[in-house]
Write a protein that holds these residues in place. Sequence first.
Motif, PDB file in Angstrom:
ATOM      1  N   GLY A  37       0.782  -1.216   0.000  1.00 14.70           N
ATOM      2  CA  GLY A  37       0.000   0.000   0.000  1.00 14.70           C
ATOM      3  C   GLY A  37       0.821   1.276   0.000  1.00 14.70           C
ATOM      4  N   ALA A  38       0.136   2.380  -0.343  1.00 11.26           N
ATOM      5  CA  ALA A  38       0.781   3.686  -0.413  1.00 11.26           C
ATOM      6  C   ALA A  38      -0.155   4.756   0.111  1.00 11.26           C
ATOM      7  CB  ALA A  38       1.170   4.002  -1.856  1.00 11.26           C
ATOM      8  N   GLY A  39       0.424   5.866   0.555  1.00 12.78           N
ATOM      9  CA  GLY A  39      -0.374   6.987   1.037  1.00 12.78           C
ATOM     10  C   GLY A  39       0.489   7.969   1.803  1.00 12.78           C
ATOM     11  N   MET A  40      -0.138   8.764   2.630  1.00 15.52           N
ATOM     12  CA  MET A  40       0.557   9.834   3.342  1.00 15.52           C
ATOM     13  C   MET A  40       0.769   9.476   4.814  1.00 15.52           C
ATOM     14  SD  MET A  40       1.047  11.908   0.860  1.00 15.52           S
ATOM     15  CE  MET A  40       1.842  13.203   1.842  1.00 15.52           C
ATOM     16  N   ARG A  68      -4.614  -2.054  -5.896  1.00 18.85           N
ATOM     17  CA  ARG A  68      -3.565  -1.254  -5.253  1.00 18.85           C
ATOM     18  C   ARG A  68      -4.153  -0.337  -4.191  1.00 18.85           C
ATOM     19  NH1 ARG A  68      -1.618   4.023  -6.014  1.00 18.85           N
ATOM     20  NH2 ARG A  68       0.626   4.279  -5.597  1.00 18.85           N
ATOM     21  N   ASP A  69      -5.233   0.361  -4.529  1.00 20.95           N
ATOM     22  CA  ASP A  69      -5.859   1.267  -3.570  1.00 20.95           C
ATOM     23  C   ASP A  69      -6.402   0.500  -2.360  1.00 20.95           C
ATOM     24  OD1 ASP A  69      -5.263   3.333  -5.270  1.00 20.95           O
ATOM     25  OD2 ASP A  69      -7.279   3.498  -6.107  1.00 20.95           O
ATOM     26  N   GLY A  70      -6.827  -0.744  -2.590  1.00 23.01           N
ATOM     27  CA  GLY A  70      -7.366  -1.550  -1.512  1.00 23.01           C
ATOM     28  C   GLY A  70      -6.331  -2.057  -0.534  1.00 23.01           C
ATOM     29  N   LEU A  71      -5.058  -1.872  -0.848  1.00 17.68           N
ATOM     30  CA  LEU A  71      -3.986  -2.297   0.055  1.00 17.68           C
ATOM     31  C   LEU A  71      -3.696  -1.260   1.132  1.00 17.68           C
ATOM     32  CD1 LEU A  71      -1.490  -3.711  -2.617  1.00 17.68           C
ATOM     33  CD2 LEU A  71      -2.981  -5.033  -1.106  1.00 17.68           C
ATOM     34  N   ARG A  72      -4.247  -0.058   1.006  1.00 22.56           N
ATOM     35  CA  ARG A  72      -3.900   1.019   1.942  1.00 22.56           C
ATOM     36  C   ARG A  72      -4.308   0.750   3.394  1.00 22.56           C
ATOM     37  NH1 ARG A  72      -6.566   5.005  -0.164  1.00 22.56           N
ATOM     38  NH2 ARG A  72      -4.971   5.274  -1.768  1.00 22.56           N
ATOM     39  N   PRO A  73      -5.469   0.148   3.668  1.00 21.48           N
ATOM     40  CA  PRO A  73      -5.894   0.013   5.067  1.00 21.48           C
ATOM     41  C   PRO A  73      -4.866  -0.619   5.992  1.00 21.48           C
ATOM     42  CG  PRO A  73      -7.733  -0.466   3.630  1.00 21.48           C
ATOM     43  CD  PRO A  73      -6.546  -0.286   2.743  1.00 21.48           C
ATOM     44  N   CYS A  74      -4.131  -1.616   5.532  1.00 21.30           N
ATOM     45  CA  CYS A  74      -3.174  -2.268   6.439  1.00 21.30           C
ATOM     46  C   CYS A  74      -1.891  -1.465   6.603  1.00 21.30           C
ATOM     47  CB  CYS A  74      -2.868  -3.677   5.980  1.00 21.30           C
ATOM     48  SG  CYS A  74      -1.987  -3.824   4.409  1.00 21.30           S
ATOM     49  N   THR A  75      -1.745  -0.369   5.877  1.00 22.51           N
ATOM     50  CA  THR A  75      -0.558   0.472   6.034  1.00 22.51           C
ATOM     51  C   THR A  75      -0.694   1.504   7.135  1.00 22.51           C
ATOM     52  OG1 THR A  75      -1.300   2.175   4.466  1.00 22.51           O
ATOM     53  CG2 THR A  75      -0.132   0.279   3.540  1.00 22.51           C
ATOM     54  N   GLY A  76      -1.959   1.880   7.453  1.00 23.46           N
ATOM     55  CA  GLY A  76      -2.179   2.957   8.405  1.00 23.46           C
ATOM     56  C   GLY A  76      -1.933   4.332   7.813  1.00 23.46           C
TER      57      GLY A  76
END
Length: 384
Positions: free
Chosen positions: A297-300, A370-378
């Motif tokens: 996952g990816a994000g801020m 890909r977007d669905g992987l974000r939840p486990c990243t926090g």
Amino acid sequence: MHIAIARRARALAGAVGLVLVAGCGLLGGSDDDSKSGGNAAPAGADASAAAPGGPTAPGASETPVVPGAADPAGTITLAFAGDVHFNERTVPRLNAGADTALGPISKTLAAADLAMVNFESAITERGTPEAKTYHFRAPASALPVLAKSGVDVVSMANNHAVDYGPVGLQDSLAAAKNPPIPVIGIGPDAAAAYKPWITEVKGVKVAFLAASQVQDITNQKYAAGPGKPGIASALKADQLVAAVKTAKAKANVVVVYMHWGIEGDKCPSADQKGLAKKLADAGATAVVGTHAHVMQGAGMLGNTYVDYGFGNFLWYGTSPYPNSNDTGVTTLTIGGGKVVKEAFTPASVDSRGVPMPQTGAEAKRITDRRDGLRPCTGLAAAPE
């Protein structure tokens, strides 16, 4: 010291080739290698040359998404992709003819101001294989081939950089001494391995660093130290964190390209999350990485963009994990020293090992996954 980067103009279509320009430098160049403003090539490169294109496969896009084309002056774009090497089915990509090694997705890399991948390989044709299962190597000609494919800088801070022992390491360091594109995360000693490559585009100074957090024979035997050649290690974070702080004092934007995570795991490990936080606190603008052979996952993370895993990109075979052929290019728009937009160009690794851009239902599937992987990243969602 000046490095002439083999570069190409940001032509969006009809691109047919570029001129590679020899340069001088030392393991990724000086602390301040300048690049002319706008979407121009760096000093020494042929600004009139265009980005090469290539044939498309069924389901592939003939005109990959080019994020940032209408962005206001003063912003810059950085493109990232995952693991690349030239082994088994990808060896022919070293001599792809009119095509580029990375195929049509090269246009997306070339469209960004700067583009980076992980070079998952020793640069040698000699040496003795280390006591491990998989061994990857390529000739020094791989670097100009990647430059022709739209890549501006590569990391060699990974668990395959020294697959062929001390002789292979010697050859890799020789290839990185006067490279057509900067090679970071490896060096004749720790000072060189942790040294950032700093360049300037549109008046923005950007620093790139790389390190490996993978606990393997490479990090055990070939972590760079005082007077000791090898890769930049992140098993102990202190030296990397210090390097980020130093780079931040010299550059507006600091990117850290990591090799980390657990193979096959779609979620980042506690070690990844802990290190990402330390690097963000040290001032990193973006922390990105590979190794798991699948996307993560990816994000801020506050003001820092984090992508825990790009997955395979130019890859010798199918990894034994679900969705290991899902890949793509992530393009970040940077404004005011922070990420203001994220764009993702989905691709799939085909039977040749080439990342082919996708459209339609397959593009949506890869992007949604890909977007669905974000939840486990926090992580929080990145700006679009």
